[in-house]
Each structure stands twice: as structure tokens, then as C-alpha cells.
Design a protein around this motif. Structure first.
Motif, short mmCIF file in Angstrom:
data_model
loop_
_atom_site.label_atom_id
_atom_site.label_comp_id
_atom_site.label_asym_id
_atom_site.label_seq_id
_atom_site.Cartn_x
_atom_site.Cartn_y
_atom_site.Cartn_z
N LEU A 1 34.08 20.36 40.18
CA LEU A 1 32.64 20.63 40.06
C LEU A 1 31.90 20.30 41.35
O LEU A 1 30.83 20.84 41.60
N LYS A 2 32.48 19.44 42.19
CA LYS A 2 31.85 19.09 43.47
C LYS A 2 31.79 20.27 44.44
O LYS A 2 30.96 20.28 45.33
N VAL A 3 32.66 21.26 44.26
CA VAL A 3 32.63 22.43 45.15
C VAL A 3 31.67 23.50 44.63
O VAL A 3 31.63 24.60 45.15
N ASN A 4 30.91 23.17 43.61
CA ASN A 4 29.90 24.06 43.03
C ASN A 4 30.46 25.42 42.62
O ASN A 4 30.06 26.46 43.16
N PRO A 5 31.39 25.44 41.67
CA PRO A 5 31.92 26.73 41.23
C PRO A 5 30.84 27.53 40.51
O PRO A 5 29.93 26.96 39.92
N PRO A 6 30.93 28.84 40.58
CA PRO A 6 29.92 29.67 39.91
C PRO A 6 30.07 29.58 38.39
O PRO A 6 31.16 29.32 37.89
N ILE A 7 29.00 29.79 37.71
CA ILE A 7 29.01 29.74 36.25
C ILE A 7 29.03 31.17 35.71
O ILE A 7 28.23 32.01 36.13
N PHE A 8 29.96 31.43 34.80
CA PHE A 8 30.06 32.76 34.20
C PHE A 8 29.02 32.86 33.09
O PHE A 8 28.93 32.03 32.21
N LYS A 9 28.24 33.93 33.12
CA LYS A 9 27.13 34.10 32.18
C LYS A 9 27.46 35.03 31.02
O LYS A 9 26.58 35.43 30.29
N GLY A 10 28.74 35.41 30.90
CA GLY A 10 29.15 36.24 29.78
C GLY A 10 28.75 37.69 29.89
O GLY A 10 28.72 38.40 28.89
N THR A 11 28.46 38.15 31.06
CA THR A 11 28.03 39.53 31.25
C THR A 11 29.19 40.50 31.07
O THR A 11 30.36 40.13 31.22
N THR A 12 28.88 41.74 30.75
CA THR A 12 29.91 42.78 30.66
C THR A 12 29.82 43.74 31.84
O THR A 12 30.57 44.71 31.91
N ASN A 13 28.94 43.46 32.77
CA ASN A 13 28.81 44.27 33.98
C ASN A 13 30.02 43.97 34.87
O ASN A 13 30.21 42.85 35.35
N LEU A 14 30.84 44.99 35.10
CA LEU A 14 32.09 44.79 35.83
C LEU A 14 31.88 44.26 37.24
O LEU A 14 32.67 43.47 37.74
N GLU B 1 29.42 42.29 38.31
CA GLU B 1 29.09 40.87 38.20
C GLU B 1 30.31 40.04 37.84
O GLU B 1 30.50 38.95 38.38
N VAL B 2 31.14 40.56 36.94
CA VAL B 2 32.37 39.86 36.54
C VAL B 2 33.30 39.73 37.75
O VAL B 2 33.84 38.65 38.02
N ASP B 3 33.47 40.81 38.49
CA ASP B 3 34.34 40.77 39.67
C ASP B 3 33.80 39.81 40.72
O ASP B 3 34.57 39.05 41.33
N ASN B 4 32.50 39.84 40.96
CA ASN B 4 31.89 38.90 41.92
C ASN B 4 32.09 37.45 41.48
O ASN B 4 32.39 36.58 42.29
N TRP B 5 31.92 37.18 40.17
CA TRP B 5 32.14 35.83 39.66
C TRP B 5 33.59 35.41 39.88
O TRP B 5 33.87 34.30 40.33
N PHE B 6 34.51 36.32 39.57
CA PHE B 6 35.94 36.00 39.70
C PHE B 6 36.30 35.68 41.15
O PHE B 6 37.01 34.72 41.43
N LYS B 7 35.78 36.47 42.09
CA LYS B 7 36.05 36.21 43.51
C LYS B 7 35.47 34.87 43.94
O LYS B 7 36.09 34.12 44.68
N GLU C 1 34.97 32.33 42.02
CA GLU C 1 35.78 31.31 41.36
C GLU C 1 37.08 31.07 42.14
O GLU C 1 37.50 29.92 42.34
N GLU C 2 37.71 32.15 42.58
CA GLU C 2 38.92 32.01 43.40
C GLU C 2 38.63 31.23 44.67
O GLU C 2 39.42 30.37 45.08
N TYR C 3 37.51 31.52 45.30
CA TYR C 3 37.12 30.81 46.52
C TYR C 3 36.94 29.32 46.23
O TYR C 3 37.39 28.46 46.99
N ALA C 4 36.30 29.01 45.13
CA ALA C 4 36.08 27.60 44.76
C ALA C 4 37.41 26.90 44.52
O ALA C 4 37.60 25.75 44.94
N LEU C 5 38.34 27.58 43.88
CA LEU C 5 39.66 26.99 43.62
C LEU C 5 40.42 26.77 44.93
O LEU C 5 41.08 25.73 45.10
N ARG C 6 40.35 27.73 45.85
CA ARG C 6 41.02 27.57 47.16
C ARG C 6 40.41 26.39 47.91
O ARG C 6 41.11 25.60 48.53
N THR C 7 39.09 26.30 47.86
CA THR C 7 38.41 25.19 48.53
C THR C 7 38.86 23.86 47.94
O THR C 7 39.17 22.92 48.66
N GLN C 8 38.93 23.81 46.62
CA GLN C 8 39.37 22.59 45.93
C GLN C 8 40.80 22.26 46.32
O GLN C 8 41.14 21.11 46.57
N HIS C 9 41.64 23.27 46.40
CA HIS C 9 43.04 23.06 46.79
C HIS C 9 43.13 22.46 48.19
O HIS C 9 43.89 21.51 48.42
#
Length: 164
Positions: free
Chosen positions: A7-20, A22-28, A30-38
Motif C-alpha cells: 500500500l506504500k507504493v500507492n496502488p490504483p484502486i479498481f472501481k468496478g467499471t466495465t469500460n475496457l 479503464e480496466v486495462d489502464n488499471w491493470f497496467k 497495478e502491474e507497475y505497482a507490483l514491479r515497484t514493490q518487488h
């Protein structure tokens, strides 16, 4: 503790949207946050359990590594093991692939290196594969040469009388 650190790397919060999009942007993101955490974890872990002096010694060993009497497979294994500790080999593999190929070639036996260097291979897996093929071909050629040398003098049809 892992969740707090993540949570210290400020991961994005998924808002439950069905807009593809927005979902893809959130996923990317999130991946960046995980890499940063790693990377943060890796840095902290190495600092605590793997001193810089040991990493520097491994990196120096990599820079001086030569195939010598090792097989291509043994040399490759040792090379890959040492690459993990190199500062150059951090980050995305495509950023250091060319360097890795040049360093690997520089440590090969001359008989393999002189054949593989002109090929200008920039993908490490391809370079390792070609090095093994060249080594195998060199062995076959040596066997053929030995067979040829052994039979050519016997079968030349020339008679050399003994001196006695």
C-alpha cells in the motif's frame, strides 16, 4: 506486513467499471505497482542479507569468466548464475541482452568464438544454441580430419621401402 508495504507504493484502486480501457489502464498501473514493490523488496533483502562486497565479487568473477575446459552447457550455467548478480543485468532483459551476448562471447573458447562472433547474434538464447552447435560441429570435423589423416597415408598407394 506485506499488504502494508504494498500500500506504500500507492496502488490504483479498481472501481468496478466495465469500460475496457479503464480496466486495462488499471491493470497496467497495478502491474507497475507490483514491479515497484518487488524492486523495493529486492533492494531491502539484498542490503540486509547479501552485502555489496559479495555482489561486487560475483560481478568481478563474471567479468573474468572464461570457458576454459568447461563444456558449453557448464559455461552457460556458470555465466547465467553470475549474471544474476551483475548491475548491468537488472531491469528488463531487452535492455541488457546485447551486453550479455558480448560478455558471453568474450569468454568462449577461441575455436567457438571465432565462428560465432561474426554472426552478430543479439539474442542470448540463440547465441547459446549456436555455440553448442559450433562446438559439436568442431568435434565432428576433428573426427573426420583424424579419420582422413589416418587412412590417407595408408591408402596412398605409395610404397616406401624400409631402410634395413
Amino acid at each position: 506486513m506485506a499488504l502494508t508495504a504494498f500500500l506504500k507504493v500507492n496502488p490504483p484502486i479498481f472501481k468496478g467499471t466495465t469500460n475496457l480501457i479503464e480496466v486495462d489502464n488499471w491493470f497496467k498501473a497495478e502491474e507497475y505497482a507490483l514491479r515497484t514493490q518487488h524492486e523495493l523488496f529486492r533492494t531491502a533483502f539484498y542490503r540486509k542479507y547479501f552485502p555489496e562486497s559479495v555482489r561486487e565479487a560475483r560481478e568481478l568473477e563474471l567479468m573474468q569468466l572464461k570457458q576454459g575446459s568447461m563444456s558449453v552447457a557448464e559455461y552457460t550455467s556458470k555465466f547465467e548464475e553470475l549474471c544474476r548478480f551483475s548491475r548491468v543485468c537488472r531491469g528488463a532483459p531487452e535492455s541488457y541482452e546485447g551486453w550479455k551476448c558480448e560478455r558471453y562471447q568474450g569468454g568462449l573458447r577461441d575455436t567457438i568464438m571465432t565462428v560465432v562472433v561474426p554472426l552478430e547474434i543479439q539474442r542470448f538464447s540463440e547465441l547459446v544454441n549456436k555455440s553448442g552447435i559450433i562446438k559439436d560441429d568442431a568435434k565432428k570435423m576433428a573426427l573426420v580430419r583424424d579419420d582422413h589423416d589416418g587412412t590417407s597415408s595408408k591408402d596412398s598407394g605409395k610404397y616406401v621401402p624400409s631402410r634395413g
